[in-house]
Scaffold this motif. Structure first.
Motif, PDB file in Angstrom:
ATOM      1  N   ALA A  91       0.831  -1.205   0.000  1.00 16.45           N
ATOM      2  CA  ALA A  91       0.000   0.000   0.000  1.00 16.45           C
ATOM      3  C   ALA A  91       0.866   1.256   0.000  1.00 16.45           C
ATOM      4  O   ALA A  91       0.573   2.230  -0.701  1.00 16.45           O
ATOM      5  CB  ALA A  91      -0.920  -0.011   1.217  1.00 16.45           C
ATOM      6  N   ALA A  92       1.953   1.227   0.772  1.00 18.20           N
ATOM      7  CA  ALA A  92       2.853   2.388   0.810  1.00 18.20           C
ATOM      8  C   ALA A  92       3.509   2.617  -0.550  1.00 18.20           C
ATOM      9  O   ALA A  92       3.644   3.756  -1.008  1.00 18.20           O
ATOM     10  CB  ALA A  92       3.907   2.184   1.890  1.00 18.20           C
ATOM     11  N   ALA A 132       2.249   1.727  -3.472  1.00 12.21           N
ATOM     12  CA  ALA A 132       1.221   2.206  -4.394  1.00 12.21           C
ATOM     13  C   ALA A 132       0.952   3.695  -4.178  1.00 12.21           C
ATOM     14  O   ALA A 132       0.804   4.459  -5.137  1.00 12.21           O
ATOM     15  CB  ALA A 132      -0.063   1.402  -4.210  1.00 12.21           C
ATOM     16  N   THR A 133       0.904   4.120  -2.916  1.00  8.39           N
ATOM     17  CA  THR A 133       0.684   5.539  -2.612  1.00  8.39           C
ATOM     18  C   THR A 133       1.839   6.392  -3.124  1.00  8.39           C
ATOM     19  O   THR A 133       1.630   7.457  -3.715  1.00  8.39           O
ATOM     20  CB  THR A 133       0.525   5.723  -1.098  1.00  8.39           C
ATOM     21  N   ALA A 134       3.055   5.916  -2.909  1.00 13.15           N
ATOM     22  CA  ALA A 134       4.218   6.663  -3.386  1.00 13.15           C
ATOM     23  C   ALA A 134       4.230   6.753  -4.908  1.00 13.15           C
ATOM     24  O   ALA A 134       4.555   7.799  -5.481  1.00 13.15           O
ATOM     25  CB  ALA A 134       5.498   5.993  -2.886  1.00 13.15           C
ATOM     26  N   GLN A 180       1.579   6.649  -6.901  1.00  9.94           N
ATOM     27  CA  GLN A 180       0.508   7.558  -7.298  1.00  9.94           C
ATOM     28  C   GLN A 180       0.924   9.010  -7.107  1.00  9.94           C
ATOM     29  O   GLN A 180       0.673   9.860  -7.975  1.00  9.94           O
ATOM     30  CB  GLN A 180      -0.757   7.255  -6.492  1.00  9.94           C
ATOM     31  N   GLN A 181       1.573   9.304  -5.986  1.00  5.86           N
ATOM     32  CA  GLN A 181       2.045  10.677  -5.747  1.00  5.86           C
ATOM     33  C   GLN A 181       3.085  11.082  -6.782  1.00  5.86           C
ATOM     34  O   GLN A 181       3.086  12.220  -7.263  1.00  5.86           O
ATOM     35  CB  GLN A 181       2.624  10.781  -4.340  1.00  5.86           C
TER      36      GLN A 181
END
Length: 207
Positions: free
Chosen positions: A120-121, A123-125, A127-128
């Motif tokens: 999840a981390a 994927a978030t990175a 996306q950012q």
């Protein structure tokens, strides 16, 4: 005679055995009074009484190896699993096979949770990072449009006003059109004017 020799040998054996027993009795009594520690805390207390610092360190390491659990103030024992950074309640100074199985299952679940958290981390990175790249592209496009708008556009040259009846040199005209026939008509009219209005002749000079 042979029976006396045999009896004598038996007595000697009994005396020797009794002597050995007397020699070993104090050691046996000492071992009987010195009870083995039941948990880490008792083992650590005994290790503190070691004569030298090296013996104390070695004894404490031995206590750590023998007992995984630690005594709880309210009774019972706890086991700390440093891999999970978590404490488990256990019945004795060491986990039972059933308790160890539960600890291993909890560790498996812990690893799965850590993996999901890492995914999840990531994927978030990702996306950012994509959003930042998109914003950078948009800013670049705005900057390019602004630069294009700032470039001065050359003013259009004023058109030379043409005289009525005159056709620009090199211009083509369609036969029968007014713009093409008007110059010839204009010349014809000028010729007619000359016929009807002849230029008066100048009087001859007197000699």
């Amino acid at each position: 005679m042979s029976s006396l020799i045999a009896l004598r040998r038996a007595v000697l054996l009994l005396v020797a055995a009794a002597g050995c027993l007397l020699l070993t009795l104090p050691h046996v009594q000492a071992q009987w009074w010195k009870r083995a520690p039941v948990d880490f805390e008792e083992c650590a207390d005994a290790a503190e009484k070691a004569a030298t610092k090296a013996e104390k360190t070695s004894a404490l390491a031995n206590c750590n190896a023998k007992f995984a659990g630690r005594r709880k103030p309210g009774g019972g024992y706890s086991y700390y699993d440093f891999l999970q950074d978590r404490t488990f309640d256990i019945a004795g100074p060491n986990p039972t096979p059933e308790e160890q199985k539960k600890i291993d299952e909890a560790y498996t679940a812990y690893l799965a949770k850590e993996r999901r958290s890492n995914e999840a981390a990531q994927a978030t990175a990702r996306q950012q990072r994509e959003q930042q790249e998109q914003q950078a592209r948009q800013l670049q496009q705005v900057a390019l449009r602004t630069d294009v708008e700032r470039v001065p556009i050359p003013a259009e040259r004023p058109k030379v006003q043409q005289t009525v009846g005159q056709r620009p040199k090199g211009a083509t005209c369609t036969k029968g059109s007014f713009s093409c026939e008007w110059p010839r008509l204009s010349e014809s009219l000028n010729d007619l004017k000359k016929l009807f209005n002849p230029t008066p002749s100048k009087p001859a000079k007197k000699s």
